[in-house]
Design an enzyme around this catalytic site. Structure first.
Site, PDB file in Angstrom:
ATOM      1  CG  ASP A 268      -1.665   1.233   1.441  1.00 60.58           C
ATOM      2  OD1 ASP A 268      -2.333   1.651   0.487  1.00 60.58           O
ATOM      3  OD2 ASP A 268      -1.589   1.833   2.533  1.00 60.58           O
ATOM      4  CG  LEU A 269       1.710   5.601  -2.147  1.00 58.99           C
ATOM      5  CD1 LEU A 269       3.180   5.339  -2.477  1.00 58.99           C
ATOM      6  CD2 LEU A 269       1.065   6.392  -3.290  1.00 58.99           C
ATOM      7  CG  ASP A 270      -1.783   7.437   0.293  1.00 61.21           C
ATOM      8  OD1 ASP A 270      -0.832   8.140  -0.065  1.00 61.21           O
ATOM      9  OD2 ASP A 270      -2.834   7.326  -0.362  1.00 61.21           O
TER      10      ASP A 270
ATOM     11  CB  THR B 263       0.392  10.649   1.735  1.00 61.82           C
ATOM     12  OG1 THR B 263       0.473   9.239   1.648  1.00 61.82           O
ATOM     13  CG2 THR B 263       1.361  11.296   0.800  1.00 61.82           C
TER      14      THR B 263
ATOM     15  CE  LYS C  70      -4.641   6.313   9.250  1.00 63.56           C
ATOM     16  NZ  LYS C  70      -3.836   5.778  10.365  1.00 63.56           N
TER      17      LYS C  70
ATOM     18  CB  SER D 188      -2.041   2.767  -3.794  1.00 67.83           C
ATOM     19  OG  SER D 188      -2.633   3.994  -3.456  1.00 67.83           O
ATOM     20  CB  ALA D 189      -7.491   3.171  -2.654  1.00 70.44           C
TER      21      ALA D 189
ATOM     22  CE  LYS E  61      -5.890  -0.820  -0.979  1.00 68.15           C
ATOM     23  NZ  LYS E  61      -4.695  -0.205  -0.367  1.00 68.15           N
TER      24      LYS E  61
ATOM     25  CD  GLU F 216      -3.633  -1.669   3.031  1.00 67.16           C
ATOM     26  OE1 GLU F 216      -3.712  -0.806   3.923  1.00 67.16           O
ATOM     27  OE2 GLU F 216      -3.970  -1.440   1.865  1.00 67.16           O
ATOM     28  CG  ASP F 217      -1.836   2.660   6.390  1.00 69.87           C
ATOM     29  OD1 ASP F 217      -2.258   2.234   5.298  1.00 69.87           O
ATOM     30  OD2 ASP F 217      -1.969   3.844   6.745  1.00 69.87           O
TER      31      ASP F 217
HETATM   32  C1  BG6 Z   1      -5.660   5.631  -0.004  1.00 69.86           C
HETATM   33  C2  BG6 Z   1      -5.752   6.439   1.262  1.00 69.86           C
HETATM   34  O1  BG6 Z   1      -4.360   5.193  -0.211  1.00 69.86           O
HETATM   35  O2  BG6 Z   1      -6.080   6.407  -1.124  1.00 69.86           O
HETATM   36  C3  BG6 Z   1      -7.159   6.983   1.429  1.00 69.86           C
HETATM   37  O3  BG6 Z   1      -5.425   5.623   2.369  1.00 69.86           O
HETATM   38  C4  BG6 Z   1      -7.554   7.790   0.188  1.00 69.86           C
HETATM   39  O4  BG6 Z   1      -7.189   7.804   2.579  1.00 69.86           O
HETATM   40  C5  BG6 Z   1      -7.411   6.896  -1.036  1.00 69.86           C
HETATM   41  O5  BG6 Z   1      -8.893   8.243   0.291  1.00 69.86           O
HETATM   42  C6  BG6 Z   1      -7.756   7.619  -2.344  1.00 69.86           C
HETATM   43  O6  BG6 Z   1      -6.786   8.594  -2.612  1.00 69.86           O
HETATM   44  P1  BG6 Z   1      -6.914   9.713  -3.729  1.00 69.86           P
HETATM   45  O7  BG6 Z   1      -5.516  10.280  -3.782  1.00 69.86           O
HETATM   46  O8  BG6 Z   1      -7.299   9.036  -5.005  1.00 69.86           O
HETATM   47  O9  BG6 Z   1      -7.941  10.673  -3.283  1.00 69.86           O
HETATM   48 MG    MG Z   2      -2.703   3.235   3.534  1.00 71.00          MG
END
Ligand code: BG6
Ligand code: MG
Length: 216
Positions: free
Chosen positions: A7-9, A15, A44, A113-114, A144, A168-169
């Site tokens: 996962d990224l964020d 972030t 998250k 990542s989402a 997710k 994953e966090d």
């Molecule tokens: C996830 C974050 O990685 O990305 C979420 O944990 C966030 O908090 C989601 O809503 C979507 O991100 P973005 O950048 O497309 O708005």
């Molecule tokens: Mg995350």
């Protein structure tokens, strides 16, 4: 273990608090509501549209589509503004070294990542080019805890889900990994998360455990 999906964020880069800041501002300015860190745990890992739905539910409002989209766009503009100030120093401690070590040992590494801002974040933090595949919010549609983002990453790497470990966090992400038939290493604190195979406070802290696991 043939592959790792990150996962990224909140796992590779710091972030998660930018997302929180931007949603908190929208909650305050539009709904006069105070978003707490506990509320934020549910945001998250969840994609932008699903987060906006959650916020509207919490505020008990039903926005027409154009206004709903305006809210998402505003939140995203504030978020992107914060991301634009990022540098490689915002990569979480030890995260880059962790990925590099796995790759040297022959483990394939992907992003799952989402976020639709994934490539911007990778570029700002100097992480672009480090991964064998990137599965993000621009290539998948289901949020997710649906496993689509991780299953897509595994398919891109041509590795069976059972041979992948997800990092994953977020609770939604842990559930997504399990639903996809993958093992999951949670990054965070046990009181916020459940259903993982292992948990460490950071990738840095997970380093020697996975070095040992690889060599057994
Ligand atoms: C996830 C974050 O990685 O990305 C979420 O944990 C966030 O908090 C989601 O809503 C979507 O991100 P973005 O950048 O497309 O708005
Ligand atoms: Mg995350």
């Amino acid at each position: 273990m043939r592959a790792m999906i990150f996962d990224l964020d909140g796992v590779l880069v710091d972030t998660a608090h930018f997302h929180y800041q931007a949603w908190k501002r929208l909650a305050r300015e539009w709904f006069d509501m105070d978003l707490t860190p506990e509320d934020n745990e549910r945001f998250k890992g969840v994609n932008r549209e699903a987060c906006m739905h959650m916020l509207c539910e919490m505020a008990d409002v039903n926005l027409e589509r154009a206004r709903f989209e305006q809210g998402m766009a505003l939140k995203n503009a504030w978020y992107v503004n914060l991301v634009n100030g990022m540098t490689p120093a915002d990569v979480l401690p030890g995260a880059r070294a962790f990925v590099e070590r796995q790759k040297q040992a022959g483990v394939l590494c992907a992003i799952g990542s989402a976020s639709k801002n994934c490539s911007l974040v990778l570029e700002r933090t100097g992480l672009q080019g480090l991964f064998d595949a990137v599965s993000d919010g621009t290539v998948v549609t289901r949020a997710k805890p649906d496993p689509e983002v991780f299953v897509t990453a595994a398919r891109m790497l041509q590795v069976l889900p059972a041979r992948c470990v997800v990092f994953e966090d977020a609770q939604a992400g842990i559930e997504a990994a399990r639903a996809g038939g993958m093992r999951c290493c949670a990054i965070g604190q046990p009181h916020n998360l459940q259903g993982y195979d292992w948990i460490f406070p950071s990738l840095q802290a997970a380093g020697s455990f996975f070095d040992d696991l690889r060599s057994t």
